[in-house]
Design a protein around this motif. Structure first.
Motif, PDB file in Angstrom:
ATOM      1  N   SER A  12      49.084  82.034  35.320  1.00 53.90           N
ATOM      2  CA  SER A  12      49.517  80.917  36.161  1.00 53.90           C
ATOM      3  C   SER A  12      49.962  81.357  37.554  1.00 53.90           C
ATOM      4  CB  SER A  12      50.641  80.119  35.474  1.00 53.90           C
ATOM      5  OG  SER A  12      51.775  80.931  35.254  1.00 53.90           O
ATOM      6  N   GLY A  13      49.988  82.661  37.809  1.00 59.04           N
ATOM      7  CA  GLY A  13      50.306  83.162  39.149  1.00 59.04           C
ATOM      8  C   GLY A  13      51.695  83.753  39.324  1.00 59.04           C
ATOM      9  N   HIS A  85      59.115  77.367  37.895  1.00 58.69           N
ATOM     10  CA  HIS A  85      58.205  76.955  36.826  1.00 58.69           C
ATOM     11  C   HIS A  85      56.787  76.931  37.381  1.00 58.69           C
ATOM     12  CE1 HIS A  85      56.487  73.503  34.224  1.00 58.69           C
ATOM     13  NE2 HIS A  85      56.193  74.669  33.710  1.00 58.69           N
ATOM     14  N   PHE A  86      55.926  77.771  36.823  1.00 57.79           N
ATOM     15  CA  PHE A  86      54.534  77.860  37.252  1.00 57.79           C
ATOM     16  C   PHE A  86      53.700  76.935  36.393  1.00 57.79           C
ATOM     17  CE2 PHE A  86      56.544  81.276  39.235  1.00 57.79           C
ATOM     18  CZ  PHE A  86      55.808  81.584  40.358  1.00 57.79           C
ATOM     19  N   ARG A  87      53.349  75.819  36.985  1.00 58.96           N
ATOM     20  CA  ARG A  87      52.584  74.794  36.282  1.00 58.96           C
ATOM     21  C   ARG A  87      51.105  75.098  36.491  1.00 58.96           C
ATOM     22  NH1 ARG A  87      54.856  69.246  37.721  1.00 58.96           N
ATOM     23  NH2 ARG A  87      54.005  69.767  39.747  1.00 58.96           N
ATOM     24  N   SER A  88      50.365  75.174  35.389  1.00 63.56           N
ATOM     25  CA  SER A  88      48.943  75.488  35.459  1.00 63.56           C
ATOM     26  C   SER A  88      48.218  74.831  34.296  1.00 63.56           C
ATOM     27  CB  SER A  88      48.729  77.005  35.388  1.00 63.56           C
ATOM     28  OG  SER A  88      47.361  77.321  35.391  1.00 63.56           O
ATOM     29  N   GLY A  89      47.045  74.338  34.575  1.00 64.32           N
ATOM     30  CA  GLY A  89      46.203  73.852  33.505  1.00 64.32           C
ATOM     31  C   GLY A  89      45.620  75.025  32.737  1.00 64.32           C
ATOM     32  N   LEU A  90      45.247  74.765  31.501  1.00 61.80           N
ATOM     33  CA  LEU A  90      44.709  75.836  30.662  1.00 61.80           C
ATOM     34  C   LEU A  90      43.441  76.435  31.261  1.00 61.80           C
ATOM     35  CD1 LEU A  90      44.777  77.510  28.075  1.00 61.80           C
ATOM     36  CD2 LEU A  90      43.537  75.652  26.937  1.00 61.80           C
ATOM     37  N   ALA A  91      42.525  75.604  31.721  1.00 61.52           N
ATOM     38  CA  ALA A  91      41.250  76.102  32.260  1.00 61.52           C
ATOM     39  C   ALA A  91      41.469  77.024  33.453  1.00 61.52           C
ATOM     40  CB  ALA A  91      40.339  74.933  32.639  1.00 61.52           C
ATOM     41  N   ARG A 129      68.744  75.671  41.140  1.00 63.45           N
ATOM     42  CA  ARG A 129      67.552  75.122  41.786  1.00 63.45           C
ATOM     43  C   ARG A 129      66.357  75.348  40.869  1.00 63.45           C
ATOM     44  NH1 ARG A 129      64.532  76.313  47.469  1.00 63.45           N
ATOM     45  NH2 ARG A 129      63.874  78.240  46.514  1.00 63.45           N
ATOM     46  N   ILE A 130      65.472  74.364  40.798  1.00 62.65           N
ATOM     47  CA  ILE A 130      64.210  74.512  40.078  1.00 62.65           C
ATOM     48  C   ILE A 130      63.083  74.246  41.073  1.00 62.65           C
ATOM     49  CG2 ILE A 130      62.693  73.637  38.259  1.00 62.65           C
ATOM     50  CD1 ILE A 130      65.174  72.801  36.689  1.00 62.65           C
ATOM     51  N   VAL A 131      62.138  75.175  41.120  1.00 63.82           N
ATOM     52  CA  VAL A 131      60.969  75.034  41.976  1.00 63.82           C
ATOM     53  C   VAL A 131      59.740  75.046  41.079  1.00 63.82           C
ATOM     54  CG1 VAL A 131      59.632  76.034  43.877  1.00 63.82           C
ATOM     55  CG2 VAL A 131      62.141  76.228  43.877  1.00 63.82           C
ATOM     56  N   VAL A 132      58.887  74.044  41.242  1.00 56.03           N
ATOM     57  CA  VAL A 132      57.625  73.992  40.511  1.00 56.03           C
ATOM     58  C   VAL A 132      56.555  74.568  41.432  1.00 56.03           C
ATOM     59  CG1 VAL A 132      55.920  72.512  39.393  1.00 56.03           C
ATOM     60  CG2 VAL A 132      58.360  71.979  39.191  1.00 56.03           C
ATOM     61  N   VAL A 133      55.799  75.531  40.909  1.00 54.11           N
ATOM     62  CA  VAL A 133      54.789  76.224  41.704  1.00 54.11           C
ATOM     63  C   VAL A 133      53.430  76.054  41.043  1.00 54.11           C
ATOM     64  CG1 VAL A 133      54.072  78.455  42.676  1.00 54.11           C
ATOM     65  CG2 VAL A 133      56.519  77.960  42.364  1.00 54.11           C
TER      66      VAL A 133
END
Length: 148
Positions: A12-13, A85-91, A129-133
């Motif tokens: 997810s980076g 939080h590293f948000r990523s789709g499965l693909a 703090r929460i950062v979505v990446v």
């Protein structure tokens, strides 16, 4: 003193982002690097005792895993404790993982398994703090502040 905890599935980076943002300023705690929880604990407690800024670069899919770091840093007097939080789709994660080589590439089943265990972070966990990446195809990142 700054503690940063990363959360997200493999691919997810997280590690690339950590290297780009905190390489010169924070100690990096990573099971990919340290290989065992015991080694991670030794380095984590050394950072806490010395009041050194650190970033935990692991998947940390469950609330309980994340809260362990939050509670230890809070008890040690850290001024800022943030979750990325590293948000990523499965693909997309599987595609990035497929581009890895050697030990950096994890089995696809591990990525799927982590996704199945992933508990989306929420503001009530207690972070400063929460950062979505989100990692983009071109190597850049999109950041969204979820909580300040």
């Amino acid at each position: 003193m700054h503690a940063i905890i990363l959360c997200g599935i493999q691919g997810s980076g997280k590690s690339s982002y950590a290297q780009a943002h905190w390489f010169d300023t924070h100690v990096r705690l990573s099971l990919d690097l340290l290989h065992t929880r015991q080694r991670e604990d030794v380095l984590l407690h050394a950072c806490l005792a010395a009041k050194i800024s650190f970033v935990v670069d692991n998947t940390n899919p469950s609330r309980a895993q994340r809260l362990r770091y939050l509670q230890l840093a809070r008890a040690s007097g850290y001024e800022r404790i943030e979750l990325y939080h590293f948000r990523s789709g499965l693909a997309a994660a599987l595609e990035r993982n497929a581009r890895r080589s050697g030990k950096q590439r994890v089995p696809d089943i591990a990525v799927r398994g982590t996704l199945a265990k992933l508990e989306t972070p929420t503001p009530d966990e207690g972070w400063d703090r929460i950062v979505v990446v989100e990692a983009r195809i071109d190597g850049s990142y999109r950041e969204e502040l979820l909580q300040t």
